[in-house]
Design an enzyme around this catalytic site. Structure first.
Site, PDB file in Angstrom:
ATOM      1  N   LYS A  22       0.848  -1.199   0.000  1.00 44.81           N
ATOM      2  CA  LYS A  22       0.000   0.000   0.000  1.00 44.81           C
ATOM      3  C   LYS A  22       0.884   1.250   0.000  1.00 44.81           C
ATOM      4  O   LYS A  22       0.695   2.155  -0.811  1.00 44.81           O
ATOM      5  CB  LYS A  22      -0.880   0.008   1.244  1.00 44.81           C
ATOM      6  N   ASN A  23       1.875   1.276   0.886  1.00 44.11           N
ATOM      7  CA  ASN A  23       2.660   2.499   1.073  1.00 44.11           C
ATOM      8  C   ASN A  23       3.701   2.742  -0.003  1.00 44.11           C
ATOM      9  O   ASN A  23       4.333   3.801  -0.021  1.00 44.11           O
ATOM     10  CB  ASN A  23       3.288   2.519   2.466  1.00 44.11           C
ATOM     11  N   CYS A 116      -5.428  12.439  12.930  1.00 45.60           N
ATOM     12  CA  CYS A 116      -6.075  11.125  12.820  1.00 45.60           C
ATOM     13  C   CYS A 116      -5.871  10.457  14.175  1.00 45.60           C
ATOM     14  O   CYS A 116      -5.200  10.985  15.052  1.00 45.60           O
ATOM     15  CB  CYS A 116      -5.495  10.327  11.669  1.00 45.60           C
ATOM     16  N   ARG A 121      -0.120  14.576  13.297  1.00 48.12           N
ATOM     17  CA  ARG A 121       0.478  14.325  11.974  1.00 48.12           C
ATOM     18  C   ARG A 121       0.492  15.575  11.091  1.00 48.12           C
ATOM     19  O   ARG A 121      -0.143  15.641  10.048  1.00 48.12           O
ATOM     20  CB  ARG A 121      -0.236  13.160  11.296  1.00 48.12           C
ATOM     21  N   ASP A 305       4.503   0.779  12.256  1.00 54.84           N
ATOM     22  CA  ASP A 305       3.317   0.135  11.675  1.00 54.84           C
ATOM     23  C   ASP A 305       3.158  -1.305  12.125  1.00 54.84           C
ATOM     24  O   ASP A 305       2.174  -1.949  11.782  1.00 54.84           O
ATOM     25  CB  ASP A 305       3.379   0.175  10.136  1.00 54.84           C
ATOM     26  N   ARG A 397      -8.778  -0.433   4.837  1.00 53.55           N
ATOM     27  CA  ARG A 397      -8.009   0.665   4.231  1.00 53.55           C
ATOM     28  C   ARG A 397      -6.620   0.188   3.831  1.00 53.55           C
ATOM     29  O   ARG A 397      -6.039   0.660   2.866  1.00 53.55           O
ATOM     30  CB  ARG A 397      -7.856   1.815   5.238  1.00 53.55           C
TER      31      ARG A 397
END
Ligand code: EPZ
Length: 420
Positions: A22-23, A116, A121, A305, A397
């Site tokens: 994803k990243n 968030c 952030r 993460d 997500r």
């Protein structure tokens, strides 16, 4: 909204493959703003954040078609330059269109991502760097409003290591006039994957993967094709799932060389990991895991993460684990939920002290952010009885069909609408 209902106590066995990252996909998708034409990106995970960014690119006159993990894009140019709040509020990584829009279309109006669950952030480093490159930037009505004649390459010193900050400036520099040198750059593998993609587009980059990266701007960037790297965080999360259930799985497509610190920590707590070939490992655990401490760091340190997932393992480990979160100021939202399942966790400053217990008990719990939701699923795999993980859109997500992958390995997870 949907929830997952997990019946605990099933040992995971069998074979599963890791999806694309994803990243890495998100910045590479944003980089297609830099040159008109057609792109084919392979190994793109089909998950909510990717779908959201496709919608945003569509607003910027870039058609997208994601099918069977192949994303075809066609950038027809034009001068659209807005990333609206409705989309950005659901995915902060939308900030990644700011740099390429300024480089290519000289204008950008991007909603401020806002905070968030895991922290404020801010994006001050992104804005500071783009101003140094000649952009005029104001914050108006919750939007970053930016314009420039032409971005000019210069020396950028980040005050702190920022992954998407580094990525944004690499893309801005690719379309700028002259040379940009980024000092204190992030060196995460996903940053390197973006750099490799930019080089295929015709950008000259020196020092990629080091803390000092030099990008030579060009007006002749070209659309190109690319295969995105696999997701190191998903791979490590699947290792946690096998380990917590004392299972025995074959994991394919593991970017092993991006996970050396993590694999070292997994071996330390008693997980058996055997490398069977190119990116293929066998993961098993036949006894209760031992506790160990972690401190999250920038790459190649233990990734933030994975902090929540590691904590799930430690809730039932033998001994006490001190988990220190150095990257985000509020990434312990999963603690209260794990405690509802019987975990013994005490928070002190930036650390969580986890005392391993024999068993967890299934409960109704609430996902709060992407990796916290994975942590709750892991706990549910071994908790007595049923665990209901609510607001599972957080999981969707960032993970592609995660419940399906776990069920293929023998988990018993149902996805149900819970009418919230
Ligand atoms: C990226 O977020 C990842 N997201 C995150 O993954 C990951 O947790 C994070 O890097 C750290 O590795 C994507 O790549 C899309 P940062 P990013 O800028 O770039 C502060 C997931 O689970 N900071 O490296 O937003 C910031 O507040 C997600 O997939 C500033 O103060 O993270 C944080 O404390 C979650 N000012 C620290 O730096 C800035 O201008 C690191 O943030 C930028 C960042």
């Amino acid at each position: 909204m949907e929830k997952l209902v997990i019946e605990g106590g099933n040992r995971l066995t069998g074979e599963v493959s890791v999806s694309g990252s994803k990243n890495a996909s998100l910045p590479i998708m944003a980089a297609t703003i830099l040159a008109e034409g057609g792109y084919t990106l392979e190994n793109v995970p089909d998950l909510r954040d990717v779908r959201t960014l496709c919608k945003l690119l569509n607003l910027l006159n870039i058609e997208t078609d994601l099918r069977n993990n192949q994303l075809v894009l066609r950038n027809s140019g034009g001068d659209a330059f807005e990333a609206p709040y409705e989309l950005v509020k659901t995915m902060r990584a939308s900030i990644l269109v700011l740099g390429p829009l300024l480089a290519k279309r000289k204008r950008a109006r991007v909603s401020l991502p806002g905070g968030c669950a895991i922290g404020e952030r801010p994006v001050d480093q992104h804005i500071k760097a783009l101003k140094l490159m000649g952009a005029k930037i104001e914050i108006e009505h919750g939007y970053i409003v930016a314009e420039c004649e032409k971005l000019i390459g210069t020396d950028i010193y980040f005050d702190l290591v920022t992954v998407t900050g580094t990525e944004n400036i690499m893309m801005a520099a690719a379309g700028a006039k002259g040379v940009t040198t980024i000092y204190n750059a992030a060196i995460e593998p996903e940053v390197v994957d973006l750099g490799n993609f930019l080089m295929k587009m015709g950008v000259k980059i020196e020092g990629l993967g080091t803390k000092t990266v030099k990008i030579y701007g060009s007006d002749n960037l070209i659309a190109t094709d690319y295969k995105v790297m696999n997701d190191r965080i998903e791979a490590a999360t699947l290792i946690c799932a096998a380990a917590i259930t004392k299972g025995d799985i074959l994991l394919k497509g593991v970017p092993i060389d991006c996970l050396t610190t993590v694999i070292d920590k997994f071996l330390e707590i008693g997980i058996n990991i055997e490398v069977l070939g190119e990116n293929v490992i066998r993961v098993s655990a036949d006894k209760r895991l031992d506790a160990a401490d972690i401190t999250t760091q920038v790459y190649p340190g233990f990734p933030t993460d994975l902090q929540a997932q590691f904590m799930a393992l430690m809730t039932v480990a033998k001994g006490v684990s001190v988990i220190t979160e150095n990257i985000f100021e509020n990434r312990f939202m999963h603690v209260a939920e794990l405690k509802r399942m019987g975990a013994d966790i005490r928070l002190k400053d930036r650390s969580a002290i986890v005392r391993g217990v024999e068993r967890l008990s299934g409960a109704h719990v609430m996902a709060s952010d992407l990796r916290a939701s994975a942590s709750l699923v892991l706990a549910g795999l071994i908790a007595d009885g049923e665990t209901h993980v609510h607001r599972i859109y957080h999981l969707d997500r960032g993970y592609e069909k995660f419940d399906e992958k776990l069920n293929k390995l023998g988990a018993k997870i149902k996805r149900v609408e819970n009418g919230e």
